[in-house]
Design a protein around this motif. Structure first.
Motif, PDB file in Angstrom:
ATOM      1  N   TYR A  45      -2.815 -20.401 -44.601  1.00 17.46           N
ATOM      2  CA  TYR A  45      -2.523 -19.154 -45.433  1.00 17.46           C
ATOM      3  C   TYR A  45      -3.120 -18.036 -44.993  1.00 17.46           C
ATOM      4  O   TYR A  45      -4.522 -18.013 -44.479  1.00 17.46           O
ATOM      5  CB  TYR A  45      -3.365 -19.913 -46.826  1.00 17.46           C
ATOM      6  N   VAL A  62       6.992 -15.616 -44.455  1.00 15.77           N
ATOM      7  CA  VAL A  62       8.754 -16.272 -44.577  1.00 15.77           C
ATOM      8  C   VAL A  62       8.674 -17.013 -45.637  1.00 15.77           C
ATOM      9  O   VAL A  62       6.715 -17.356 -46.370  1.00 15.77           O
ATOM     10  CB  VAL A  62       7.989 -17.391 -43.289  1.00 15.77           C
ATOM     11  N   LEU A  63       9.449 -17.550 -46.352  1.00 15.85           N
ATOM     12  CA  LEU A  63       9.142 -17.928 -48.129  1.00 15.85           C
ATOM     13  C   LEU A  63       8.889 -19.802 -47.851  1.00 15.85           C
ATOM     14  O   LEU A  63       9.560 -20.075 -47.312  1.00 15.85           O
ATOM     15  CB  LEU A  63      10.707 -17.617 -48.421  1.00 15.85           C
ATOM     16  N   ASN A  64       8.373 -19.882 -48.561  1.00 17.70           N
ATOM     17  CA  ASN A  64       7.805 -21.335 -48.560  1.00 17.70           C
ATOM     18  C   ASN A  64       7.442 -21.631 -50.407  1.00 17.70           C
ATOM     19  O   ASN A  64       6.700 -21.506 -50.807  1.00 17.70           O
ATOM     20  CB  ASN A  64       6.563 -21.713 -48.215  1.00 17.70           C
ATOM     21  N   ALA A  65       8.808 -22.879 -50.832  1.00 20.14           N
ATOM     22  CA  ALA A  65       8.882 -22.964 -52.071  1.00 20.14           C
ATOM     23  C   ALA A  65       7.011 -23.479 -52.019  1.00 20.14           C
ATOM     24  O   ALA A  65       7.135 -23.324 -53.592  1.00 20.14           O
ATOM     25  CB  ALA A  65       9.786 -23.853 -52.204  1.00 20.14           C
ATOM     26  N   THR A  66       6.429 -24.447 -51.531  1.00 22.96           N
ATOM     27  CA  THR A  66       5.129 -25.124 -52.038  1.00 22.96           C
ATOM     28  C   THR A  66       4.532 -23.782 -52.499  1.00 22.96           C
ATOM     29  O   THR A  66       3.790 -23.886 -53.307  1.00 22.96           O
ATOM     30  CB  THR A  66       4.151 -25.600 -50.767  1.00 22.96           C
ATOM     31  N   THR A  67       4.006 -22.388 -51.135  1.00 21.22           N
ATOM     32  CA  THR A  67       3.226 -21.390 -51.769  1.00 21.22           C
ATOM     33  C   THR A  67       3.738 -21.035 -53.191  1.00 21.22           C
ATOM     34  O   THR A  67       2.645 -20.316 -53.798  1.00 21.22           O
ATOM     35  CB  THR A  67       3.574 -20.611 -50.665  1.00 21.22           C
ATOM     36  N   VAL A  80      13.801 -23.197 -52.097  1.00 22.43           N
ATOM     37  CA  VAL A  80      13.795 -21.988 -50.561  1.00 22.43           C
ATOM     38  C   VAL A  80      14.950 -22.028 -50.183  1.00 22.43           C
ATOM     39  O   VAL A  80      15.334 -23.209 -49.691  1.00 22.43           O
ATOM     40  CB  VAL A  80      13.201 -21.642 -50.466  1.00 22.43           C
ATOM     41  N   ASN A  82      16.856 -20.496 -46.733  1.00 24.93           N
ATOM     42  CA  ASN A  82      17.301 -19.172 -45.459  1.00 24.93           C
ATOM     43  C   ASN A  82      17.727 -17.992 -46.086  1.00 24.93           C
ATOM     44  O   ASN A  82      18.252 -17.217 -46.287  1.00 24.93           O
ATOM     45  CB  ASN A  82      16.357 -19.924 -43.742  1.00 24.93           C
ATOM     46  N   ASN A 108      16.544 -16.110 -48.637  1.00 27.69           N
ATOM     47  CA  ASN A 108      15.837 -14.892 -47.505  1.00 27.69           C
ATOM     48  C   ASN A 108      17.394 -14.323 -47.213  1.00 27.69           C
ATOM     49  O   ASN A 108      17.132 -12.456 -47.267  1.00 27.69           O
ATOM     50  CB  ASN A 108      15.769 -15.632 -45.928  1.00 27.69           C
ATOM     51  N   ASN A 233       6.217 -14.291 -51.010  1.00 29.69           N
ATOM     52  CA  ASN A 233       5.378 -15.650 -51.335  1.00 29.69           C
ATOM     53  C   ASN A 233       5.012 -14.924 -52.638  1.00 29.69           C
ATOM     54  O   ASN A 233       5.665 -15.430 -53.954  1.00 29.69           O
ATOM     55  CB  ASN A 233       5.237 -16.515 -50.565  1.00 29.69           C
TER      56      ASN A 233
END
Length: 320
Positions: A45, A62-67, A80, A82, A108, A233
């Motif tokens: 992070y 960069v897209l991240n579902a957890t974040t 999420v 790509n 994305n 994010n």
């Protein structure tokens, strides 16, 4: 503890948060805060530390579902992708499974994104954020006019807060920055054929963030925020929090005063396309239910549907 600190930093990402503030908020020692921040940095992070000032979440592109989920104030599912054909189409297919809690579908890139009347929505990779929120209705009655105007207001205010831009709204829900459309919004309803009522509503949003080039046929009206660096994010989290708050209160119409402040069209001469007919006149107001109040050659008229295809602004540069 890591999740709590990350969520707090993301919710206050427009400035620095001191270690003392975090310690007081989470009721732990400042040393615990420092150690946890280091763990978050080690995990990838991007958190900026400044001596005697505090910490600031910088995130990443960069897209991240957890974040995204860690910053949400409501428990929802987040998926999420790509690359996807269309987030709204995916949401429609998902609605068949009758999910009982909201689901966010974020991409994305879209290869077949669409807007009003099935028009293609330009959705290139890495330059934007394409998001659909699938909402179970739970036997609630939908006020589409208020929901649509409320979503536009929430999106515009989120962009203003995060990026210090000055958005405007072209009725009913096009978000305009620097005389160009930077956000497209479309809401769709999913009917329960047995009961004849709406089972789900989809809020679809496409945001142009860093694009510098557009297809020739779009370049005159469509633009982007022109951001050199953006944490998608963080943006997704902030948007979802705003939308999830809105859907619980939108029928009160308390946001309509703000919507009017953001309006590009109040006081302007416009052309409204409706069911194949064009109606011209001067916009005098937006009603509390989101209706367009237009002073035409036949007098004042109220419209709850249609698309403004032309705005003539004498004191500005927008001519879409």
């Amino acid at each position: 503890m890591k999740e709590q600190i990350l969520q707090y930093l993301m919710l206050h990402a427009d400035g620095y948060v001191s270690g003392a503030e975090l310690a007081t908020e989470l009721q732990v020692s400042r040393n615990t805060i420092w150690k946890t921040i280091q763990q978050l940095k080690d995990a990838g992070y991007q958190i900026e530390s400044q001596h005697r000032v505090g910490y600031r979440y910088r995130g990443g592109n960069v897209l991240n579902a957890t974040t995204i989920k860690q910053g949400l104030q409501t428990d929802i599912a987040v998926q999420v992708f790509n690359t996807i054909d269309s987030t709204n189409k995916f949401a429609k297919n998902l609605a068949v499974t009758a999910p009982t809690k909201p689901v966010a579908i974020i991409a994305n890139e879209q290869t077949a994104g669409y807007g009003r009347q099935g028009r293609a929505y330009y959705s290139p990779a890495d330059d934007g954020l394409y998001l659909s929120l699938l909402l179970p209705m739970h036997d609630e009655r939908l006020n589409s006019g208020l929901l649509t105007t409320g979503v536009a207001t929430a999106v515009a205010d989120t962009l203003a807060k995060l990026y210090h831009v000055q958005p405007q709204i072209k009725w009913v829900n096009d978000v305009i920055v620097n005389q160009h459309k930077v956000v497209g919004i479309m809401t769709e309803g999913i009917a329960d054929l047995e009961s004849g009522t709406l089972s789900h509503v989809i809020i679809g949003i496409g945001l142009n963030l860093t694009n510098v080039e557009f297809p020739t046929e779009l370049s005159q009206k469509v633009g982007s925020l022109g951001l050199a660096d953006v944490d998608r994010n963080q943006l997704a989290t902030q948007l979802l929090n705003a939308l999830l708050t809105l859907v619980t209160t939108y029928q009160t119409a308390t946001f309509m005063a703000r919507y009017r402040e953001l309006s590009l069209v109040i006081g302007q001469e416009v052309t409204l396309s409706r069911y194949g007919t064009e109606i011209s006149g001067r916009v005098t107001d937006i009603a509390d239910d989101g209706a367009l109040i237009l002073n035409t050659k036949d007098g004042a008229q109220s419209f709850t549907s249609g698309e403004i295809t032309k705005v003539n602004i004498l004191n500005g540069e927008y001519h879409g």
